[in-house]
Design an enzyme around this catalytic site. Sequence first.
Site, PDB file in Angstrom:
ATOM      1  N   GLU A 161      39.215  24.119  40.499  1.00 22.45           N
ATOM      2  CA  GLU A 161      39.808  23.154  41.437  1.00 22.45           C
ATOM      3  C   GLU A 161      39.471  21.722  41.028  1.00 22.45           C
ATOM      4  OE1 GLU A 161      40.540  25.735  45.464  1.00 22.45           O
ATOM      5  OE2 GLU A 161      38.725  24.496  45.425  1.00 22.45           O
ATOM      6  N   GLU A 263      43.811  31.575  43.484  1.00 24.35           N
ATOM      7  CA  GLU A 263      43.119  31.749  44.763  1.00 24.35           C
ATOM      8  C   GLU A 263      44.139  31.724  45.889  1.00 24.35           C
ATOM      9  OE1 GLU A 263      39.880  29.236  45.828  1.00 24.35           O
ATOM     10  OE2 GLU A 263      39.049  29.164  43.795  1.00 24.35           O
TER      11      GLU A 263
END
Length: 366
Positions: A161, A263
């Site tokens: 991320e 995710e």
Amino acid sequence: MRRLLVALLCLATLAAAAPAAQAERRLPVRGADVSSLAKSEALGGVYRHADGRRDDALRILAEAGLTHIRLKVWVDPADGYNTKTQVLAVAKRAKKAGLRLLVDFHYSDTWADPGKQFKPAAWASLPFDELVRAVYAHTFDVLDALRRQGTPADLVQVGNEINGGLLWPDGSNQNWANTARLLNAGYDAVKDVSRRTDVVLHLANGGDNGLYRWWFDNAAAHGIRHDVIGLSYYPYWHGTLEAFQANIDDVATRYRKPVAVVETGYPFTTADDDGWENLILSPEPYPGYQATPAGQAALLSKVSDIVRNVPDRLGLGVFAWEATWTGVPGNGWDPADPSTGNAWENQALFGFDDRALPAMRALGRG
């Protein structure tokens, strides 16, 4: 009569071809993050098929149709988990179960995400050139150990991320040249171990097209190398399903790269199983999808449908995040504090009775 026979033959041929065509549309990657599994098992966690039979969680996932697992790597975490040691052990079991492997490097001793990209303590005072070498050496070390064990990584995330870069402040994308050097050091390490392993660059906020265009335009301008674009998409945080679909379609076609949701997740209940308040408490976190086993399965099916229908077959796959993070005492979110709970057990792919939930097979059908 002859025309009737020909017509019947054509219909029979189409009917026979339909299952094959449907099978071809399955996502190549149908996965689950199981980073919490090793610690869960060490603390007594167990996993069961839907019918109650106890089994290895990895075999349960594979039998449900999943193809990949995802394992994160921290450098020197306080509890000693999510290191090379656990990655090697779980990878060996995964390969035996027929599962392939995505390795997710956080380049930190703890969680790395859009709000924090903390350097490992051992790297904190390194000059920048040495920091670049540390990224290469750490990445190479873990992946080469996997290769030598006979369980090579199939996919590797260089960073987790990384909306704002990595290894702050040095690798913040306020200085794209530094960001590029660090990410390319990771890329080079991956390819030096195996040219066949694909490198994923992973951002959060999967419904934010402005973010993705800004980030990957800059990545291209600064020569950041990668093979796959990874997204986090949680529908209760990251925008509507329509925004997510528009973004992933645009990203794939604009940059001509395969795209994967590395995710995602959704609750199957609003209840709590470990005494630690869960992150998502709403009975309907996204309109039309209840926090029930059926709602969780439907949401994951919808996300898979969107990825499968990305133009030009550039939709690679979907991973449910922390599928095995059940409410086992001591297996909390803070590696430095065993009293914490995980806040996620109501979004795992195993219920509070340790049984596989319908969402697992929904994801496996891909």
